[in-house]
Design a protein around this motif. Structure first.
Motif, short mmCIF file in Angstrom:
data_model
loop_
_atom_site.label_atom_id
_atom_site.label_comp_id
_atom_site.label_asym_id
_atom_site.label_seq_id
_atom_site.Cartn_x
_atom_site.Cartn_y
_atom_site.Cartn_z
N VAL A 32 68.10 12.76 7.00
CA VAL A 32 68.89 13.98 7.27
C VAL A 32 68.91 14.27 8.76
N ILE A 33 67.74 14.15 9.40
CA ILE A 33 67.61 14.52 10.81
C ILE A 33 68.26 13.49 11.74
N VAL A 34 67.91 12.23 11.55
CA VAL A 34 68.36 11.18 12.47
C VAL A 34 69.82 10.79 12.23
N ASN A 35 70.17 10.60 10.97
CA ASN A 35 71.54 10.18 10.64
C ASN A 35 72.49 11.36 10.45
N GLN A 36 71.96 12.56 10.53
CA GLN A 36 72.76 13.79 10.51
C GLN A 36 73.66 13.84 9.26
N ARG A 37 73.02 13.66 8.09
CA ARG A 37 73.79 13.64 6.86
C ARG A 37 72.93 14.11 5.69
N LEU A 38 73.58 14.57 4.64
CA LEU A 38 72.92 15.01 3.42
C LEU A 38 73.30 14.07 2.28
N TYR A 39 72.30 13.62 1.55
CA TYR A 39 72.57 12.79 0.38
C TYR A 39 73.13 13.65 -0.73
N CYS A 40 74.17 13.16 -1.39
CA CYS A 40 74.78 13.87 -2.50
C CYS A 40 74.51 13.08 -3.79
N ALA A 41 73.74 13.67 -4.67
CA ALA A 41 73.37 13.00 -5.92
C ALA A 41 74.50 13.11 -6.93
N GLU A 45 72.22 13.51 -12.15
CA GLU A 45 70.84 13.38 -11.66
C GLU A 45 70.19 14.73 -11.38
N LEU A 46 70.96 15.81 -11.47
CA LEU A 46 70.42 17.13 -11.17
C LEU A 46 69.47 17.59 -12.28
N ASN A 47 68.66 18.61 -11.98
CA ASN A 47 67.56 18.95 -12.89
C ASN A 47 67.91 20.00 -13.95
N VAL A 82 76.74 15.99 -5.80
CA VAL A 82 76.35 17.33 -5.35
C VAL A 82 75.14 17.26 -4.41
N SER A 83 75.20 18.03 -3.33
CA SER A 83 74.02 18.26 -2.50
C SER A 83 73.70 19.74 -2.57
N SER A 84 72.48 20.06 -2.97
CA SER A 84 72.08 21.45 -3.19
C SER A 84 71.33 22.00 -1.99
N LEU A 85 71.71 23.21 -1.58
CA LEU A 85 71.09 23.91 -0.46
C LEU A 85 70.76 25.33 -0.90
#
Length: 235
Positions: A32-41, A45-47, A82-85
């Motif tokens: 997230v920090i180095v590649n400046q991106r969020l993984y979207c599952a 796969e969500l809980n 989806v990426s959850s925040l």
């Protein structure tokens, strides 16, 4: 589609949102920090086992039509990720559930408030209802707008997309360490993470049952909700 949870509109600008992470796999945090991106599952796969639920209402129309509609809806739904925040970096339960029992981190990110992929989750007992009207691609995205009211503590925002990663428009500027992150782990993180990124440690108030950010930047401080306990039968 009718009766789906509404999308909460937001004004133009950038908003700070928070990604809770465990340090068990440090690569995920560094990505997230180095590649400046969020993984979207993928949504499956969500809980939440009730994720993306819906109902088809056709009145007296045939079961064959319902079967065709179900196939189309499921096919379209399966293209989404989806990426959850969260809007709150001090939520006690979020740190417990998603940041390895307060031994993980929270990554502060900035997302344009008017980005087409950004959705504020509505907590509601109602589910999406499809009729025989033609469904659009946007209708399919609405399937991920709502969750049950028991999830409301998460204060969730979602990036709903067909892409595996969401590219952040600006670099990460702050990393919040859980109050139970060891000094050794903190030392390693400070050595490998770019100096321009602020690293601050959360403080645990054991009397009030709250968390706060130990940072001179007051803008980051939301109003924390205290951890409440049910009254005993004897009280």
């Amino acid at each position: 589609m009718e009766n789906f949870p509404p999308v909460n509109t937001v004004r133009a600008g950038k908003m700070k949102l928070y990604k809770y992470k465990s340090l068990a796999n440090l690569w995920h945090t560094l990505d997230v920090i180095v590649n400046q991106r969020l993984y979207c599952a993928h949504w499956s796969e969500l809980n939440d086992p009730l994720e993306g639920r819906y109902e088809i209402y056709l009145g007296e129309k045939s079961a064959k039509l319902e079967s065709i509609m179900t196939s189309r809806i499921e096919s379209a739904k399966n293209t989404y990720r989806v990426s959850s925040l969260s809007a709150d970096p001090t939520n006690f339960l979020m740190w417990s559930h998603y940041a390895d029992g307060h031994k993980g981190v929270v990554i502060e990110v900035e997302v344009p408030e008017d980005h087409e992929d950004l959705i504020q989750v509505a907590y509601t007992p109602f589910l999406s209802v499809f009729t025989d009207k033609v469904q659009t691609k946007e209708d399919m995205r609405h399937l991920f707008n709502g969750k049950g009211e028991e999830w409301s503590y998460e204060q969730e925002y979602r990036l709903v997309t067909e892409e595996k990663f969401f590219q952040l428009p600006v670099a990460v500027e702050r990393l919040l360490l859980g109050p139970l992150v060891s000094k050794e782990q903190e030392s390693i993180l400070r050595r490998i993470i770019p100096e321009k990124l602020e690293i601050v440690r959360m403080e645990l108030d054991r009397v009030q049952g709250t968390l706060k950010v130990n940072s001179p930047n007051k803008a980051i401080q939301p109003t924390p909700a205290p951890l409440r306990f049910a009254e005993s039968a004897d009280s």
